[in-house]
Scaffold this motif. Structure first.
Motif, PDB file in Angstrom:
ATOM      1  N   GLU A 174       4.221  -5.660  -2.499  1.00  0.00           N
ATOM      2  CA  GLU A 174       4.037  -4.572  -1.538  1.00  0.00           C
ATOM      3  C   GLU A 174       4.034  -5.152  -0.123  1.00  0.00           C
ATOM      4  OE1 GLU A 174       1.013  -0.827  -1.600  1.00  0.00           O
ATOM      5  OE2 GLU A 174       0.096  -2.823  -1.614  1.00  0.00           O
ATOM      6  N   VAL A 175       5.134  -4.949   0.602  1.00  0.00           N
ATOM      7  CA  VAL A 175       5.262  -5.523   1.940  1.00  0.00           C
ATOM      8  C   VAL A 175       4.822  -4.546   3.031  1.00  0.00           C
ATOM      9  CG1 VAL A 175       7.055  -7.147   1.288  1.00  0.00           C
ATOM     10  CG2 VAL A 175       7.702  -4.848   2.011  1.00  0.00           C
ATOM     11  N   LEU A 176       4.896  -3.258   2.760  1.00  0.00           N
ATOM     12  CA  LEU A 176       4.434  -2.188   3.637  1.00  0.00           C
ATOM     13  C   LEU A 176       3.917  -1.060   2.749  1.00  0.00           C
ATOM     14  CD1 LEU A 176       7.400  -2.027   6.207  1.00  0.00           C
ATOM     15  CD2 LEU A 176       5.095  -2.900   6.674  1.00  0.00           C
ATOM     16  N   PRO A 177       3.156  -0.122   3.272  1.00  0.00           N
ATOM     17  CA  PRO A 177       2.716   0.993   2.441  1.00  0.00           C
ATOM     18  C   PRO A 177       3.896   1.688   1.756  1.00  0.00           C
ATOM     19  CG  PRO A 177       1.517   1.008   4.511  1.00  0.00           C
ATOM     20  CD  PRO A 177       2.583  -0.039   4.634  1.00  0.00           C
ATOM     21  N   ASN A 178       3.852   1.712   0.415  1.00  0.00           N
ATOM     22  CA  ASN A 178       4.883   2.352  -0.400  1.00  0.00           C
ATOM     23  C   ASN A 178       6.263   1.731  -0.245  1.00  0.00           C
ATOM     24  OD1 ASN A 178       3.185   4.364  -1.629  1.00  0.00           O
ATOM     25  ND2 ASN A 178       3.216   5.475   0.316  1.00  0.00           N
ATOM     26  N   VAL A 179       6.307   0.443   0.141  1.00  0.00           N
ATOM     27  CA  VAL A 179       7.563  -0.297   0.229  1.00  0.00           C
ATOM     28  C   VAL A 179       7.383  -1.620  -0.519  1.00  0.00           C
ATOM     29  CG1 VAL A 179       9.266  -1.389   1.731  1.00  0.00           C
ATOM     30  CG2 VAL A 179       8.129   0.717   2.464  1.00  0.00           C
ATOM     31  N   ASN A 180       8.224  -1.867  -1.521  1.00  0.00           N
ATOM     32  CA  ASN A 180       8.099  -3.052  -2.359  1.00  0.00           C
ATOM     33  C   ASN A 180       9.390  -3.864  -2.357  1.00  0.00           C
ATOM     34  OD1 ASN A 180       5.555  -2.033  -3.235  1.00  0.00           O
ATOM     35  ND2 ASN A 180       6.567  -0.811  -4.814  1.00  0.00           N
ATOM     36  N   ALA A 181       9.266  -5.185  -2.203  1.00  0.00           N
ATOM     37  CA  ALA A 181      10.385  -6.100  -2.396  1.00  0.00           C
ATOM     38  C   ALA A 181      10.391  -6.521  -3.864  1.00  0.00           C
ATOM     39  CB  ALA A 181      10.238  -7.320  -1.492  1.00  0.00           C
ATOM     40  N   GLU A 224      -8.334   2.104  -6.217  1.00  0.00           N
ATOM     41  CA  GLU A 224      -7.104   2.411  -5.472  1.00  0.00           C
ATOM     42  C   GLU A 224      -6.112   1.267  -5.538  1.00  0.00           C
ATOM     43  OE1 GLU A 224      -5.737   3.172  -0.840  1.00  0.00           O
ATOM     44  OE2 GLU A 224      -7.858   3.112  -1.381  1.00  0.00           O
ATOM     45  N   TYR A 225      -6.604   0.052  -5.465  1.00  0.00           N
ATOM     46  CA  TYR A 225      -5.704  -1.088  -5.381  1.00  0.00           C
ATOM     47  C   TYR A 225      -5.172  -1.517  -6.736  1.00  0.00           C
ATOM     48  CZ  TYR A 225      -8.160  -1.062  -0.962  1.00  0.00           C
ATOM     49  OH  TYR A 225      -8.709  -0.668   0.215  1.00  0.00           O
ATOM     50  N   ARG A 226      -5.695  -0.897  -7.813  1.00  0.00           N
ATOM     51  CA  ARG A 226      -5.187  -1.218  -9.134  1.00  0.00           C
ATOM     52  C   ARG A 226      -4.159  -0.206  -9.623  1.00  0.00           C
ATOM     53  NH1 ARG A 226      -6.499  -6.321 -11.398  1.00  0.00           N
ATOM     54  NH2 ARG A 226      -8.354  -7.026 -10.305  1.00  0.00           N
ATOM     55  N   LEU A 227      -3.859   0.804  -8.816  1.00  0.00           N
ATOM     56  CA  LEU A 227      -2.878   1.805  -9.175  1.00  0.00           C
ATOM     57  C   LEU A 227      -1.534   1.443  -8.551  1.00  0.00           C
ATOM     58  CD1 LEU A 227      -4.994   5.022  -8.567  1.00  0.00           C
ATOM     59  CD2 LEU A 227      -4.386   4.034 -10.775  1.00  0.00           C
ATOM     60  N   PRO A 228      -0.401   1.819  -9.210  1.00  0.00           N
ATOM     61  CA  PRO A 228       0.896   1.598  -8.576  1.00  0.00           C
ATOM     62  C   PRO A 228       1.032   2.448  -7.338  1.00  0.00           C
ATOM     63  CG  PRO A 228       1.116   2.975 -10.524  1.00  0.00           C
ATOM     64  CD  PRO A 228      -0.301   2.482 -10.513  1.00  0.00           C
ATOM     65  N   ASN A 229       1.818   1.976  -6.357  1.00  0.00           N
ATOM     66  CA  ASN A 229       2.059   2.792  -5.171  1.00  0.00           C
ATOM     67  C   ASN A 229       3.267   3.683  -5.409  1.00  0.00           C
ATOM     68  OD1 ASN A 229       4.266   1.117  -4.891  1.00  0.00           O
ATOM     69  ND2 ASN A 229       3.492   0.030  -3.110  1.00  0.00           N
ATOM     70  N   GLY A 230       3.741   4.349  -4.370  1.00  0.00           N
ATOM     71  CA  GLY A 230       4.819   5.304  -4.549  1.00  0.00           C
ATOM     72  C   GLY A 230       6.200   4.686  -4.618  1.00  0.00           C
ATOM     73  N   PRO A 249      -5.451  -1.676   2.185  1.00  0.00           N
ATOM     74  CA  PRO A 249      -4.623  -0.579   1.680  1.00  0.00           C
ATOM     75  C   PRO A 249      -3.180  -0.683   2.155  1.00  0.00           C
ATOM     76  CG  PRO A 249      -6.728   0.255   2.480  1.00  0.00           C
ATOM     77  CD  PRO A 249      -6.647  -1.183   2.892  1.00  0.00           C
ATOM     78  N   GLY A 250      -2.253  -0.591   1.206  1.00  0.00           N
ATOM     79  CA  GLY A 250      -0.844  -0.532   1.562  1.00  0.00           C
ATOM     80  C   GLY A 250      -0.138  -1.851   1.735  1.00  0.00           C
ATOM     81  N   VAL A 251      -0.821  -2.979   1.580  1.00  0.00           N
ATOM     82  CA  VAL A 251      -0.182  -4.278   1.783  1.00  0.00           C
ATOM     83  C   VAL A 251      -0.707  -5.281   0.752  1.00  0.00           C
ATOM     84  CG1 VAL A 251       0.222  -6.196   3.386  1.00  0.00           C
ATOM     85  CG2 VAL A 251       0.026  -3.872   4.269  1.00  0.00           C
ATOM     86  N   GLY A 252       0.201  -6.054   0.168  1.00  0.00           N
ATOM     87  CA  GLY A 252      -0.208  -7.232  -0.573  1.00  0.00           C
ATOM     88  C   GLY A 252      -0.355  -7.117  -2.075  1.00  0.00           C
ATOM     89  N   ARG A 253      -0.329  -5.908  -2.641  1.00  0.00           N
ATOM     90  CA  ARG A 253      -0.406  -5.834  -4.093  1.00  0.00           C
ATOM     91  C   ARG A 253       0.856  -6.412  -4.720  1.00  0.00           C
ATOM     92  NH1 ARG A 253      -2.010   0.367  -5.056  1.00  0.00           N
ATOM     93  NH2 ARG A 253      -0.892   0.534  -3.063  1.00  0.00           N
TER      94      ARG A 253
END
Length: 268
Positions: free
Chosen positions: A207-214, A40-46, A165-169
């Motif tokens: 990834e700063v929040l689930p499905n939110v990237n800076a 899961e953590y190796r896949l891109p998020n939304g 999940p959802g943070v830190g990638r």
């Protein structure tokens, strides 16, 4: 330029690739693919992981997408501008290669500046993705201000991050291309900004929040920063990016606001 608006639209479009929910138990699949391949953590998020440059990911078989991009003003202009694109994925990036085909309009005010792009991409496993592509194919130079056809190669990697999940990638992309990555625009040349881009382009997204990237990005000509995020809409993933482009004096004539949006769906 309007050329960059098409890549903004593509960058905002959700990526569809076979992952955790792919049915590899079918008798049609005989390869022994370890479960860690689809971690899961190796896949891109939304959320978007770039603001305009291509990534190593692409649309898998049966996935369709549409996207649009706009800027409050084009470089060396006070007029707003926008572009539109749509595409379809074919083949399988895990078992073979995926092929992403796109058609775009570089100027929505004219609706006649059509162009085409193709990307061949591969999921290498372990969070690595690679692609090669060609853009601005079939451009009618009598109607469009787009660059001549150009080509690129790109690699993306998903770093594990915190394991929560959802943070830190961290999503890293680096590539090389000609055309707008290697050369400045004719307007830049005329304004005395020089002639050469870097050829190399890249981005880092956190990834700063689930499905939110800076996101921070160098597109070969200039630096941009912004945010990519996912907004569920009627059960479909709508991916949006908001950024500031041309933040250095390397090209252009000052900072610009860019906005991109994309909608993806699995057709078959």
């Amino acid at each position: 330029t309007t050329a960059s608006l098409l890549t903004i639209a593509l960058a905002a479009s959700p990526v569809f690739a076979q992952g955790d929910d792919a049915d590899f138990s079918s008798p049609d699949f005989t390869l022994d693919i370890p479960a860690s391949f689809f971690s899961e953590y190796r896949l891109p998020n939304g959320g978007g992981t770039t603001l305009g440059i291509p990534t190593g990911q692409g649309a898998a078989f049966g996935a369709a997408f549409i996207g649009g991009g706009m800027t409050n003003r084009a470089p060396f202009s006070e007029s707003a501008d926008g572009g539109f694109s749509g595409g379809l994925g074919l083949w399988d990036p895990i078992l073979a290669v995926g092929i992403e085909m796109t058609v775009g309009l570089s100027d929505v005010s004219e609706m006649d500046n059509a162009n085409f792009a193709i990307k061949v991409h591969r999921d290498l496993g372990g969070g690595f993705y690679a692609a090669a592509g060609a853009s601005n194919l079939g451009v009618d130079k009598t109607e469009s201000d787009l660059d001549d056809p150009f080509y690129y190669g790109v690699i993306s990697h998903v770093f594990q991050g915190t394991g929560r999940p959802g943070v830190g990638r961290v999503f890293a992309t680096v590539g090389y291309g000609n055309g707008p990555y290697l050369n400045l625009s004719p307007l830049d040349v005329a304004e005395g900004n020089g002639t050469d881009g870097t050829g190399v382009f890249g981005a880092l997204a956190v990834e700063v929040l689930p499905n939110v990237n800076a996101i921070g990005e160098w597109n070969g000509r200039n630096f941009a920063t912004g945010v990519g995020f996912l907004v569920p809409f009627a059960g479909l993933p709508v991916s949006l990016t908001v950024g500031l482009a041309d933040l250095t004096g390397y090209s252009g004539d000052g900072a610009r606001l860019t906005v991109g949006g994309g909608l993806g769906m699995q057709l078959f």
